[in-house]
Design a protein around this motif. Structure first.
Motif, PDB file in Angstrom:
ATOM      1  N   UNK A   1       0.853  -1.183   0.000  1.00 28.45           N
ATOM      2  CA  UNK A   1       0.000   0.000   0.000  1.00 28.45           C
ATOM      3  C   UNK A   1       0.888   1.232   0.000  1.00 28.45           C
ATOM      4  N   UNK A   2       0.480   2.246  -0.776  1.00 31.87           N
ATOM      5  CA  UNK A   2       1.180   3.525  -0.815  1.00 31.87           C
ATOM      6  C   UNK A   2       0.393   4.504   0.058  1.00 31.87           C
TER       7      UNK A   2
ATOM      8  N   UNK B   1      -4.420   5.754   2.165  1.00 33.29           N
ATOM      9  CA  UNK B   1      -4.031   5.332   0.836  1.00 33.29           C
ATOM     10  C   UNK B   1      -3.899   6.502  -0.133  1.00 33.29           C
ATOM     11  N   UNK B   2      -2.851   6.480  -0.953  1.00 38.76           N
ATOM     12  CA  UNK B   2      -2.572   7.545  -1.914  1.00 38.76           C
ATOM     13  C   UNK B   2      -3.012   7.091  -3.305  1.00 38.76           C
ATOM     14  N   UNK B   3      -3.958   7.809  -3.879  1.00 38.29           N
ATOM     15  CA  UNK B   3      -4.454   7.490  -5.224  1.00 38.29           C
ATOM     16  C   UNK B   3      -3.565   8.146  -6.277  1.00 38.29           C
ATOM     17  N   UNK B   4      -3.423   7.462  -7.428  1.00 42.57           N
ATOM     18  CA  UNK B   4      -2.689   8.039  -8.557  1.00 42.57           C
ATOM     19  C   UNK B   4      -1.190   7.891  -8.489  1.00 42.57           C
ATOM     20  N   UNK B   5      -0.666   7.012  -7.633  1.00 39.52           N
ATOM     21  CA  UNK B   5       0.778   6.775  -7.575  1.00 39.52           C
ATOM     22  C   UNK B   5       1.169   5.726  -8.614  1.00 39.52           C
ATOM     23  N   UNK B   6       2.231   5.994  -9.379  1.00 36.70           N
ATOM     24  CA  UNK B   6       2.740   5.041 -10.371  1.00 36.70           C
ATOM     25  C   UNK B   6       3.730   4.105  -9.691  1.00 36.70           C
TER      26      UNK B   6
ATOM     27  N   UNK C   1      -0.997   1.825 -11.614  1.00 32.66           N
ATOM     28  CA  UNK C   1      -1.313   3.076 -10.925  1.00 32.66           C
ATOM     29  C   UNK C   1      -2.310   2.768  -9.824  1.00 32.66           C
ATOM     30  N   UNK C   2      -2.034   3.244  -8.625  1.00 36.96           N
ATOM     31  CA  UNK C   2      -2.883   2.913  -7.479  1.00 36.96           C
ATOM     32  C   UNK C   2      -4.261   3.557  -7.597  1.00 36.96           C
ATOM     33  N   UNK C   3      -5.265   2.866  -7.033  1.00 37.20           N
ATOM     34  CA  UNK C   3      -6.625   3.386  -6.957  1.00 37.20           C
ATOM     35  C   UNK C   3      -6.846   4.172  -5.681  1.00 37.20           C
ATOM     36  N   UNK C   4      -8.113   4.416  -5.326  1.00 27.06           N
ATOM     37  CA  UNK C   4      -8.418   5.232  -4.135  1.00 27.06           C
ATOM     38  C   UNK C   4      -7.850   4.661  -2.843  1.00 27.06           C
ATOM     39  N   UNK C   5      -7.694   3.340  -2.757  1.00 28.06           N
ATOM     40  CA  UNK C   5      -7.186   2.763  -1.507  1.00 28.06           C
ATOM     41  C   UNK C   5      -5.665   2.724  -1.452  1.00 28.06           C
TER      42      UNK C   5
END
Length: 594
Positions: free
Chosen positions: A439-440, A447-452, A467-471
């Motif tokens: 998890x980012x 949780x950080x959304x939009x991380x590559x 790319x991470x989602x909302x969680x």
């Protein structure tokens, strides 16, 4: 000055009015030396306002002449109303130069046209004993032409045997070096890199060619018939340390005729490995081909019975693995020197598909052969079955392919195939790789959304990315059982990199926010919602200015702590510059009383 229109050659009775002779000599501006055998294109000009004079100029043809060996040129019967001419230097690509005549009707004699000089390359072609070679082909290639294989225009500047002269080479043609290619019958072709001085000058080089041999023969099967699958023969490897590997890329493959015959010329003396190849996996090898100078080596290139391998790809439980890409690699003996570019440092099937490329398999601590060549590619079908046909005999390595990056590398299988052998029933076991999840987290611990998030092998070879989602969560499955490089990037946070081992506990990636200057804007005692902000962000890769009018707030994202000069302006207020540091603050503009 008006320019006359191009016209056809005048009739013999055409009246050009008074005429005179224009003659001169072209010299080099830099050295004062002769500039001979130069093609000229003349365009005649007049400054007269008389329409009759323009008609005379139009009737006098646009002429082309060639300057003599000393740079001399001459034009007869030039109308006296012509008081200037422009010279186009043709192939040199310069703007035309304009030369005006002295007034009067006298002949213009000893007129010297001064030419801006480029480089001149003079090359003498000779054999190993120093004797000149009088029959050869040559090309001079420059910066733009190097890859496109286009030749520079050049011409002999002398009829002396073995001499090449390229005149007036442009500035935009060279880039510190030129490449001179020379090919003569009976000699090994050669590419010579010619250093070019910064200022135009004469560069003299010697080109020594090595006597060559030739290879001739037939490619047939065991009963003497030509193999229709094979199309060309090429030099693939050199056997021994004394081969002239620097010239071999210039020796092109030769086509196999319908009866199986072929002939290859310009081959350096030495021991070579020939390869006959066609489309797909079809190829055949002929080692120990010995070539001597001034002789033709005959080769009976007999293609023996091809080997074949078939089997099934399964996992550790015995279940079939479908649509699984496999590579068959030919092991290369240690005393074979590869002809061509340097091999890559590691086996990278994503980038290398050429069957004529030498590869280094694995690292120094990995058991088994290291020097291999890609021979064939296949994939398992819907029941995990695979098959390789028309393989060369000898030692081989069966390896997982590019799309099978998720399988553990020890799945490689070493084989040694005899001529004509058909080996079946192989069970190629590949192990399922472990997973990596995590998890980012943002600056607030959620949780950080939009991380590559990308996952790479150590050394840079990419495996996967998302790319991470909302969680803020990520998961990668079926990975190789080795240390991997995890990289996380988000526009508002510092980059994060870490070495991870798949199968470990859940990875928690705590991101650190990039410094941000945030300030509310006041005008006098009022909050302003319309304003402009500027800040020098040069050299800051992810620097960005954003304005939120409804909050009367601006934000400037910077990458490092420090003090930044920020200029704020608004209608009716003075433009002012503030020294701000990352964090929350406010700025106040004063009314513009003027």
């Amino acid at each position: 000055m008006a320019e006359a229109a191009d016209g056809e050659p005048p009739e013999a009775t055409a009246d050009h009015g008074p005429t005179r002779r224009v003659a001169g000599r072209i010299i080099r501006q830099a050295t004062g030396g002769d500039f001979g055998w130069l093609g000229l294109t003349m365009r005649w000009l007049t400054s007269s306002d008389d329409p009759h004079d323009h008609a005379r100029v139009a009737a006098y043809r646009r002429e082309q002449r060639v300057a003599g060996p000393g740079g001399e040129f001459a034009f007869d019967a030039v109308p006296t109303c012509v008081d200037a001419f422009s010279v186009n230097w043709g192939r040199f690509g310069r703007e035309p130069q304009v030369f005006e005549f002295p007034p009067g009707t006298e002949d213009v004699l000893e007129y010297i046209a001064v030419l801006d000089s480029g480089w001149t390359i003079v090359a003498r072609v000779m054999d190993a004993s120093g004797e000149p070679i009088d029959e050869f082909q040559h090309e001079l290639r420059g910066r733009l032409q190097r890859d496109e294989r286009k030749a520079a225009s050049g011409h002999p500047g002398s009829d002396e045997t073995g001499l090449i002269v390229h005149h007036d080479i442009r500035h935009d043609f060279v880039d510190e070096v030129c490449h001179l290619f020379v090919d003569a019958p009976g000699f090994v072709p050669r590419e010579l890199v010619v250093p070019v001085p910064p200022r135009p000058s004469v560069v003299r080089v010697a080109v020594t060619l090595e006597r060559a041999g030739a290879i001739e023969g037939r490619v047939t099967d065991a009963v003497g018939q030509a193999d229709p699958h094979l199309e060309e023969v090429l030099l693939a490897f050199a056997q021994g340390p004394d081969a002239s590997l620097d010239v071999l890329p210039m020796i092109e493959p030769v086509y196999i005729e319908g009866d199986g015959s072929f002939r290859m010329q310009g081959v350096p003396p030495g021991r070579w490995v020939l390869v006959a190849r066609g489309w797909g996996s079809t190829s055949a090898w002929q080692p120990d081909v010995v070539v001597t100078a001034d002789a033709t080596t005959w080769v009976d290139f007999v293609v023996g019975g091809a080997a074949a391998v078939e089997g099934q790809v399964v996992d550790a439980t015995g279940a079939p693995v479908v649509n699984h890409e496999l590579y068959m690699l030919q092991v290369i003996p240690d005393d074979w020197q590869f002809i061509g570019s340097d091999p890559p440092l590691s086996w990278d099937p994503l980038e290398t598909r050429s069957p004529s490329t030498l590869l280094v398999l694995g690292g120094p601590d990995e058991p088994g052969p290291s020097r291999v060549r890609l021979e064939a590619v296949t994939a398992s079908d819907e029941v995990g079955h695979f098959a390789f046909e028309r393989l060369l005999p000898g030692p081989k390595v069966l390896d997982v392919g590019a799309r099978a990056r998720s399988w553990v590398r020890p799945a490689r299988l070493q084989l040694d195939l005899a001529e004509g052998e058909r080996r079946g029933g192989l069970s190629f076991v590949v192990g399922m790789g472990p997973e990596l999840e995590g998890i980012v987290l943002n600056a607030y611990g959620t949780g950080l959304e939009g991380a590559d998030v990308t996952l790479n092998r150590v050394g840079g070879h990419p495996l996967d990315g998302l790319t991470t989602g909302p969680d803020g969560r990520f998961r990668f499955g079926e990975l190789p059982a080795e240390a991997l490089l995890l990289a996380v990037r988000h526009e508002d946070y510092h980059d994060h990199e870490a070495t991870v081992m798949p199968g470990d506990v859940t990875q928690r990636v705590q991101m650190i926010h990039l410094p941000v200057i945030a300030a509310q804007v006041f005008g006098g005692r009022s909050v302003l919602t319309e304003f402009e902000v500027s800040c020098d962000l040069s050299g800051i890769e992810r620097g960005r200015i954003s304005i939120a009018p409804h909050d009367a707030l601006f934000r400037i994202r910077v990458e490092q702590p420090g003090t930044y000069e920020v200029t704020v302006s608004a209608d009716g207020y003075r433009t002012e510059t503030f020294s701000l540091t990352p964090g929350l603050s406010s700025v106040r503009l004063q009314p513009d009383d003027g």
